[in-house]
Motif scaffolding. Structure first.
Motif, PDB file in Angstrom:
ATOM      1  N   ILE A 122      20.224  24.904 -29.194  1.00 55.47           N
ATOM      2  CA  ILE A 122      19.949  25.012 -30.615  1.00 55.47           C
ATOM      3  C   ILE A 122      21.227  25.527 -31.264  1.00 55.47           C
ATOM      4  O   ILE A 122      21.701  26.612 -30.924  1.00 55.47           O
ATOM      5  CB  ILE A 122      18.781  25.990 -30.875  1.00 55.47           C
ATOM      6  CG1 ILE A 122      17.518  25.483 -30.176  1.00 55.47           C
ATOM      7  CG2 ILE A 122      18.556  26.163 -32.372  1.00 55.47           C
ATOM      8  CD1 ILE A 122      16.377  26.491 -30.165  1.00 55.47           C
ATOM      9  N   SER A 150       8.933  27.508 -28.045  1.00 54.56           N
ATOM     10  CA  SER A 150       9.075  28.237 -29.312  1.00 54.56           C
ATOM     11  C   SER A 150      10.150  29.297 -29.148  1.00 54.56           C
ATOM     12  O   SER A 150      10.231  29.976 -28.132  1.00 54.56           O
ATOM     13  CB  SER A 150       7.751  28.865 -29.735  1.00 54.56           C
ATOM     14  OG  SER A 150       7.359  29.863 -28.833  1.00 54.56           O
ATOM     15  N   VAL A 189      20.054  24.047 -38.675  1.00 60.17           N
ATOM     16  CA  VAL A 189      19.611  24.280 -37.295  1.00 60.17           C
ATOM     17  C   VAL A 189      19.423  22.905 -36.656  1.00 60.17           C
ATOM     18  O   VAL A 189      18.637  22.086 -37.138  1.00 60.17           O
ATOM     19  CB  VAL A 189      18.304  25.094 -37.246  1.00 60.17           C
ATOM     20  CG1 VAL A 189      17.852  25.299 -35.804  1.00 60.17           C
ATOM     21  CG2 VAL A 189      18.465  26.439 -37.956  1.00 60.17           C
ATOM     22  N   LEU A 205      14.600  33.947 -37.324  1.00 64.93           N
ATOM     23  CA  LEU A 205      14.572  32.496 -37.325  1.00 64.93           C
ATOM     24  C   LEU A 205      13.502  32.065 -36.331  1.00 64.93           C
ATOM     25  O   LEU A 205      13.496  32.523 -35.182  1.00 64.93           O
ATOM     26  CB  LEU A 205      15.933  31.944 -36.888  1.00 64.93           C
ATOM     27  CG  LEU A 205      15.988  30.449 -36.586  1.00 64.93           C
ATOM     28  CD1 LEU A 205      15.836  29.637 -37.850  1.00 64.93           C
ATOM     29  CD2 LEU A 205      17.282  30.108 -35.871  1.00 64.93           C
ATOM     30  N   LYS A 206      12.589  31.202 -36.770  1.00 63.15           N
ATOM     31  CA  LYS A 206      11.555  30.671 -35.882  1.00 63.15           C
ATOM     32  C   LYS A 206      11.700  29.162 -35.843  1.00 63.15           C
ATOM     33  O   LYS A 206      11.724  28.501 -36.882  1.00 63.15           O
ATOM     34  CB  LYS A 206      10.163  31.053 -36.375  1.00 63.15           C
ATOM     35  CG  LYS A 206       9.922  32.542 -36.351  1.00 63.15           C
ATOM     36  CD  LYS A 206       8.564  32.905 -36.878  1.00 63.15           C
ATOM     37  CE  LYS A 206       8.399  34.416 -36.876  1.00 63.15           C
ATOM     38  NZ  LYS A 206       7.125  34.828 -37.440  1.00 63.15           N
ATOM     39  N   VAL A 207      11.807  28.626 -34.632  1.00 62.80           N
ATOM     40  CA  VAL A 207      12.011  27.195 -34.464  1.00 62.80           C
ATOM     41  C   VAL A 207      11.283  26.724 -33.207  1.00 62.80           C
ATOM     42  O   VAL A 207      11.122  27.489 -32.247  1.00 62.80           O
ATOM     43  CB  VAL A 207      13.532  26.859 -34.403  1.00 62.80           C
ATOM     44  CG1 VAL A 207      14.193  27.501 -33.209  1.00 62.80           C
ATOM     45  CG2 VAL A 207      13.775  25.375 -34.435  1.00 62.80           C
ATOM     46  N   ASN A 208      10.824  25.480 -33.226  1.00 65.20           N
ATOM     47  CA  ASN A 208      10.164  24.882 -32.068  1.00 65.20           C
ATOM     48  C   ASN A 208      10.969  23.682 -31.586  1.00 65.20           C
ATOM     49  O   ASN A 208      11.490  22.911 -32.402  1.00 65.20           O
ATOM     50  CB  ASN A 208       8.739  24.434 -32.414  1.00 65.20           C
ATOM     51  CG  ASN A 208       7.837  25.608 -32.688  1.00 65.20           C
ATOM     52  OD1 ASN A 208       7.810  26.569 -31.930  1.00 65.20           O
ATOM     53  ND2 ASN A 208       7.108  25.553 -33.782  1.00 65.20           N
ATOM     54  N   THR A 210      13.246  21.612 -37.817  1.00 61.18           N
ATOM     55  CA  THR A 210      12.547  22.327 -38.869  1.00 61.18           C
ATOM     56  C   THR A 210      12.431  23.773 -38.433  1.00 61.18           C
ATOM     57  O   THR A 210      12.119  24.046 -37.269  1.00 61.18           O
ATOM     58  CB  THR A 210      11.143  21.716 -39.093  1.00 61.18           C
ATOM     59  OG1 THR A 210      11.291  20.329 -39.366  1.00 61.18           O
ATOM     60  CG2 THR A 210      10.426  22.395 -40.232  1.00 61.18           C
ATOM     61  N   TYR A 211      12.660  24.706 -39.351  1.00 60.59           N
ATOM     62  CA  TYR A 211      12.622  26.116 -38.980  1.00 60.59           C
ATOM     63  C   TYR A 211      12.084  26.960 -40.121  1.00 60.59           C
ATOM     64  O   TYR A 211      12.008  26.518 -41.259  1.00 60.59           O
ATOM     65  CB  TYR A 211      14.018  26.605 -38.582  1.00 60.59           C
ATOM     66  CG  TYR A 211      15.029  26.575 -39.699  1.00 60.59           C
ATOM     67  CD1 TYR A 211      15.214  27.690 -40.528  1.00 60.59           C
ATOM     68  CD2 TYR A 211      15.791  25.443 -39.945  1.00 60.59           C
ATOM     69  CE1 TYR A 211      16.138  27.667 -41.561  1.00 60.59           C
ATOM     70  CE2 TYR A 211      16.720  25.418 -40.965  1.00 60.59           C
ATOM     71  CZ  TYR A 211      16.887  26.526 -41.775  1.00 60.59           C
ATOM     72  OH  TYR A 211      17.798  26.502 -42.794  1.00 60.59           O
ATOM     73  N   GLU A 212      11.699  28.182 -39.767  1.00 63.82           N
ATOM     74  CA  GLU A 212      11.298  29.184 -40.743  1.00 63.82           C
ATOM     75  C   GLU A 212      12.244  30.365 -40.595  1.00 63.82           C
ATOM     76  O   GLU A 212      12.654  30.695 -39.483  1.00 63.82           O
ATOM     77  CB  GLU A 212       9.871  29.666 -40.477  1.00 63.82           C
ATOM     78  CG  GLU A 212       8.801  28.614 -40.648  1.00 63.82           C
ATOM     79  CD  GLU A 212       7.420  29.139 -40.280  1.00 63.82           C
ATOM     80  OE1 GLU A 212       7.218  30.376 -40.278  1.00 63.82           O
ATOM     81  OE2 GLU A 212       6.552  28.305 -39.982  1.00 63.82           O
ATOM     82  N   TYR A 213      12.558  31.005 -41.716  1.00 68.16           N
ATOM     83  CA  TYR A 213      13.356  32.222 -41.689  1.00 68.16           C
ATOM     84  C   TYR A 213      12.653  33.243 -42.575  1.00 68.16           C
ATOM     85  O   TYR A 213      12.457  33.026 -43.768  1.00 68.16           O
ATOM     86  CB  TYR A 213      14.784  31.974 -42.185  1.00 68.16           C
ATOM     87  CG  TYR A 213      15.632  33.226 -42.156  1.00 68.16           C
ATOM     88  CD1 TYR A 213      16.200  33.669 -40.970  1.00 68.16           C
ATOM     89  CD2 TYR A 213      15.838  33.981 -43.304  1.00 68.16           C
ATOM     90  CE1 TYR A 213      16.966  34.831 -40.924  1.00 68.16           C
ATOM     91  CE2 TYR A 213      16.606  35.133 -43.270  1.00 68.16           C
ATOM     92  CZ  TYR A 213      17.158  35.557 -42.078  1.00 68.16           C
ATOM     93  OH  TYR A 213      17.908  36.707 -42.037  1.00 68.16           O
TER      94      TYR A 213
END
Length: 168
Positions: free
Chosen positions: A164, A121, A133, A151-154, A143-146
């Motif tokens: 990345i 993560s 991304v 920015l959060k990505v796994n 797939t990500y969240e902002y």
């Protein structure tokens, strides 16, 4: 032989682990104000100690020191994952380097496998929401969240090296 260090000015000293490396009476972390910033010193050869011991206490100590700074990148998943943050041609790259194999030891000349690292993560602070991304060189869209400038990505799997790629 012990070297003497003279501290002056706005100095705060703490003593987190590993106390065994330098003793109870000597602070293991020294923080000094300097202009608009701070200087943090570890008064022992951290690199040599870590290379010889690969201690989880040393990793924890360094992580705690870095967490107190204005860090922009947080990566969780394995202590054997090294990162490098780079920019090129207007894009940001978070390199993920798997150091889990025996290749880190100078005495090992041949090895037969490097175990993959799973479920990594990443949280990266950036001002603008990304438009894309991607995991490279695999060219896998991630797939990500902002939210709130983060920015959060796994990343499901890092074999040896992936990066990345962030486009804003």
């Amino acid at each position: 032989v012990m070297n003497v260090v003279r501290l002056e000015g706005d100095v705060a000293c703490t003593n987190p682990p590993p106390k065994k490396s330098i003793g109870e009476e000597i602070p293991s972390v020294i923080e000094c104000s300097c202009g608009k910033g701070k200087i943090v010193a570890i008064p022992f050869d951290f690199g040599l100690a870590y290379n010889e011991e690969r201690s989880s206490q040393l990793r924890t100590l360094l992580g705690e020191i870095v967490d107190k700074s204005s860090r922009k990148l947080y990566v969780n998943g394995s202590h054997y994952l090294e990162t490098a943050l780079m920019e090129k041609n207007g894009k940001t790259y978070i390199h993920l380097l798997n150091t889990a194999g025996e290749h880190r030891a100078a005495r090992v000349k041949v090895f037969d496998e490097i175990l993959s690292i799973y479920n990594v993560s990443v949280v990266y602070k950036l001002e603008n929401k990304p438009t894309n991304v991607t995991l490279v060189p695999e060219n896998i869209p991630l797939t990500y969240e902002y939210e709130n400038g983060e920015l959060k990505v796994n990343v499901n799997k890092v074999e040896i090296h992936s990066a990345i790629e962030i486009t804003c």
